[in-house]
Design a protein around this motif. Structure first.
Motif, mmCIF file in Angstrom:
data_model
loop_
_atom_site.group_PDB
_atom_site.id
_atom_site.type_symbol
_atom_site.label_atom_id
_atom_site.label_comp_id
_atom_site.label_asym_id
_atom_site.label_seq_id
_atom_site.Cartn_x
_atom_site.Cartn_y
_atom_site.Cartn_z
ATOM 1 N N PHE A 58 0.827 -1.205 0.000
ATOM 2 C CA PHE A 58 0.000 0.000 0.000
ATOM 3 C C PHE A 58 0.866 1.262 0.000
ATOM 4 C CE2 PHE A 58 -2.648 3.151 2.388
ATOM 5 C CZ PHE A 58 -3.580 3.366 1.384
ATOM 6 N N LEU A 59 1.931 1.275 0.807
ATOM 7 C CA LEU A 59 2.844 2.427 0.803
ATOM 8 C C LEU A 59 3.482 2.615 -0.565
ATOM 9 C CD1 LEU A 59 4.925 2.457 4.130
ATOM 10 C CD2 LEU A 59 3.345 4.194 3.276
ATOM 11 N N THR A 60 3.883 1.510 -1.186
ATOM 12 C CA THR A 60 4.469 1.578 -2.521
ATOM 13 C C THR A 60 3.447 2.114 -3.513
ATOM 14 O OG1 THR A 60 5.920 -0.286 -2.002
ATOM 15 C CG2 THR A 60 5.619 0.243 -4.337
ATOM 16 N N ALA A 61 2.202 1.662 -3.398
ATOM 17 C CA ALA A 61 1.142 2.154 -4.281
ATOM 18 C C ALA A 61 0.947 3.654 -4.118
ATOM 19 C CB ALA A 61 -0.158 1.405 -3.996
ATOM 20 N N ILE A 62 0.957 4.118 -2.891
ATOM 21 C CA ILE A 62 0.827 5.564 -2.650
ATOM 22 C C ILE A 62 2.007 6.302 -3.261
ATOM 23 C CG2 ILE A 62 0.855 7.360 -0.863
ATOM 24 C CD1 ILE A 62 -0.762 5.437 0.909
ATOM 25 N N ALA A 63 3.210 5.788 -3.038
ATOM 26 C CA ALA A 63 4.407 6.438 -3.589
ATOM 27 C C ALA A 63 4.343 6.485 -5.117
ATOM 28 C CB ALA A 63 5.660 5.698 -3.122
ATOM 29 N N LEU A 64 3.958 5.372 -5.738
ATOM 30 C CA LEU A 64 3.850 5.342 -7.195
ATOM 31 C C LEU A 64 2.767 6.291 -7.699
ATOM 32 C CD1 LEU A 64 4.187 1.513 -7.911
ATOM 33 C CD2 LEU A 64 5.860 3.307 -8.447
ATOM 34 N N SER A 65 1.747 6.508 -6.903
ATOM 35 C CA SER A 65 0.633 7.376 -7.294
ATOM 36 C C SER A 65 1.005 8.854 -7.306
ATOM 37 C CB SER A 65 -0.543 7.186 -6.331
ATOM 38 O OG SER A 65 -1.026 5.880 -6.387
ATOM 39 N N MET A 66 2.115 9.214 -6.701
ATOM 40 C CA MET A 66 2.439 10.628 -6.562
ATOM 41 C C MET A 66 2.728 11.307 -7.896
ATOM 42 S SD MET A 66 1.850 11.494 -3.510
ATOM 43 C CE MET A 66 0.532 10.297 -3.449
ATOM 44 N N ASP A 67 3.358 10.602 -8.851
ATOM 45 C CA ASP A 67 3.543 11.193 -10.179
ATOM 46 C C ASP A 67 2.192 11.438 -10.835
ATOM 47 O OD1 ASP A 67 6.282 11.414 -10.206
ATOM 48 O OD2 ASP A 67 6.637 9.617 -11.406
ATOM 49 N N ALA A 68 1.306 10.453 -10.732
ATOM 50 C CA ALA A 68 -0.029 10.597 -11.301
ATOM 51 C C ALA A 68 -0.792 11.724 -10.599
ATOM 52 C CB ALA A 68 -0.795 9.278 -11.195
ATOM 53 N N PHE A 69 -0.628 11.822 -9.283
ATOM 54 C CA PHE A 69 -1.266 12.895 -8.524
ATOM 55 C C PHE A 69 -0.795 14.257 -9.027
ATOM 56 C CE2 PHE A 69 -0.992 15.950 -4.997
ATOM 57 C CZ PHE A 69 -2.328 16.039 -4.632
ATOM 58 N N ALA A 70 0.518 14.393 -9.222
ATOM 59 C CA ALA A 70 1.072 15.671 -9.669
ATOM 60 C C ALA A 70 0.502 16.069 -11.034
ATOM 61 C CB ALA A 70 2.596 15.587 -9.729
ATOM 62 N N VAL A 71 0.410 15.110 -11.936
ATOM 63 C CA VAL A 71 -0.147 15.396 -13.255
ATOM 64 C C VAL A 71 -1.649 15.677 -13.141
ATOM 65 C CG1 VAL A 71 -0.571 14.454 -15.564
ATOM 66 C CG2 VAL A 71 1.644 14.107 -14.467
ATOM 67 N N ALA A 72 -2.342 14.940 -12.281
ATOM 68 C CA ALA A 72 -3.779 15.162 -12.079
ATOM 69 C C ALA A 72 -4.035 16.569 -11.528
ATOM 70 C CB ALA A 72 -4.356 14.101 -11.146
ATOM 71 N N VAL A 73 -3.190 17.028 -10.623
ATOM 72 C CA VAL A 73 -3.314 18.394 -10.104
ATOM 73 C C VAL A 73 -3.208 19.384 -11.262
ATOM 74 C CG1 VAL A 73 -2.145 20.170 -8.727
ATOM 75 C CG2 VAL A 73 -2.550 17.901 -7.747
ATOM 76 N N CYS A 74 -2.247 19.152 -12.143
ATOM 77 C CA CYS A 74 -2.079 20.038 -13.298
ATOM 78 C C CYS A 74 -3.288 19.975 -14.229
ATOM 79 C CB CYS A 74 -0.808 19.677 -14.057
ATOM 80 S SG CYS A 74 0.701 20.014 -13.111
ATOM 81 N N LYS A 75 -3.852 18.779 -14.398
ATOM 82 C CA LYS A 75 -5.064 18.665 -15.216
ATOM 83 C C LYS A 75 -6.209 19.449 -14.562
ATOM 84 C CE LYS A 75 -5.367 16.679 -18.537
ATOM 85 N NZ LYS A 75 -5.084 17.223 -19.882
ATOM 86 N N GLY A 76 -6.293 19.393 -13.248
ATOM 87 C CA GLY A 76 -7.317 20.150 -12.528
ATOM 88 C C GLY A 76 -7.157 21.653 -12.709
ATOM 89 N N LEU A 77 -5.907 22.099 -12.803
ATOM 90 C CA LEU A 77 -5.659 23.522 -13.039
ATOM 91 C C LEU A 77 -6.224 23.973 -14.378
ATOM 92 C CD1 LEU A 77 -1.970 23.882 -11.814
ATOM 93 C CD2 LEU A 77 -3.953 25.042 -10.862
ATOM 94 N N SER A 78 -6.279 23.054 -15.337
ATOM 95 C CA SER A 78 -6.731 23.418 -16.678
ATOM 96 C C SER A 78 -8.258 23.484 -16.802
ATOM 97 C CB SER A 78 -6.177 22.416 -17.703
ATOM 98 O OG SER A 78 -6.824 21.163 -17.596
ATOM 99 N N LEU A 79 -8.969 23.063 -15.756
ATOM 100 C CA LEU A 79 -10.431 23.060 -15.795
ATOM 101 C C LEU A 79 -10.997 24.380 -15.260
ATOM 102 C CD1 LEU A 79 -11.185 19.468 -14.431
ATOM 103 C CD2 LEU A 79 -11.259 20.243 -16.811
ATOM 104 N N ASP A 80 -12.063 24.836 -15.876
ATOM 105 C CA ASP A 80 -12.726 26.052 -15.412
ATOM 106 C C ASP A 80 -13.485 25.826 -14.113
ATOM 107 O OD1 ASP A 80 -11.816 27.434 -17.623
ATOM 108 O OD2 ASP A 80 -13.615 26.991 -18.802
ATOM 109 N N ARG A 81 -14.032 24.613 -13.958
ATOM 110 C CA ARG A 81 -14.801 24.280 -12.759
ATOM 111 C C ARG A 81 -14.636 22.797 -12.469
ATOM 112 N NH1 ARG A 81 -17.816 22.888 -16.689
ATOM 113 N NH2 ARG A 81 -19.979 22.503 -16.960
ATOM 114 N N LYS A 82 -15.070 22.382 -11.283
ATOM 115 C CA LYS A 82 -14.994 20.972 -10.904
ATOM 116 C C LYS A 82 -15.807 20.138 -11.881
ATOM 117 C CE LYS A 82 -15.632 22.402 -6.536
ATOM 118 N NZ LYS A 82 -16.434 22.414 -5.391
#
Length: 186
Positions: free
Chosen positions: A7-31
């Protein structure tokens, strides 16, 4: 490897995806729940698939490298973790394209899951139940990535670099633990 370590490894691996997802969220006008879930599906799906591929590729060579597989696990996790820590210094969102097209999302999902391929190699050496690990990794990444789009849309890139740093540190520490266990120190 225990369930907690997977589970810790899964969370660690998810951090790159999280970072990109945050950037994708920045590109949206609304939720947008549909686009958030779509991002989670792409990233979670690839994060689940890549360790399976790495696991079976490593299985082909496992009998030839069995005596030093712990060093390979240590080096792979160390390199991946160090790279994530290095990338955590970059606070820009170069992938903030507003497109959620198949081509864009597949490219991003592959790019953020290459580390999971290498971790799959490590899982093979450690005799981890790959189906179990892939499911945990996929679900974890889905949840974290879906949340990442929302967080990016609401708060901006504030948490992107901290998440990448934490993920990298976890991978380095897990790699060190694996090596120390095989050397009989832990």
């Amino acid at each position: 490897m225990s369930t907690f370590e997977i589970f810790l490894t899964a969370i660690a691996l998810s951090m790159d995806a999280f970072a990109v997802a945050v950037c994708k969220g920045l590109s949206l006008d609304r939720k947008n729940f549909r686009l958030s879930a779509l991002t989670g599906l792409y990233f979670g799906g690839f994060q689940a698939l890549m360790p399976v591929i790495g696991f079976f590729l490593a299985g082909i060579f496992s009998d030839k490298i069995n005596s030093f597989d712990h060093w390979i696990a240590f080096i792979l996790l160390g390199i991946i973790g160090a790279n994530m820590i290095k990338e955590s210094r970059d606070t820009s969102c170069e992938v903030s394209s507003p497109s959620f097209s198949f081509v864009v999302m597949t490219g991003l999902a592959i790019a953020t899951s290459i580390d999971a391929l290498a971790v799959g190699v490590t899982y093979s050496f450690l005799k981890v139940n790959i189906l179990y690990a892939a499911i945990i990794t996929g679900i974890t990444t889905f949840v974290i990535s879906t949340a990442g789009v929302y967080i990016g849309n609401i708060f901006g890139a504030k948490y992107k670099s901290k998440a990448e740093f934490a993920g990298g540190l976890v991978l380095v520490l897990l790699g060190t633990k694996i090596l120390l266990q095989h050397l009989g120190i832990l």
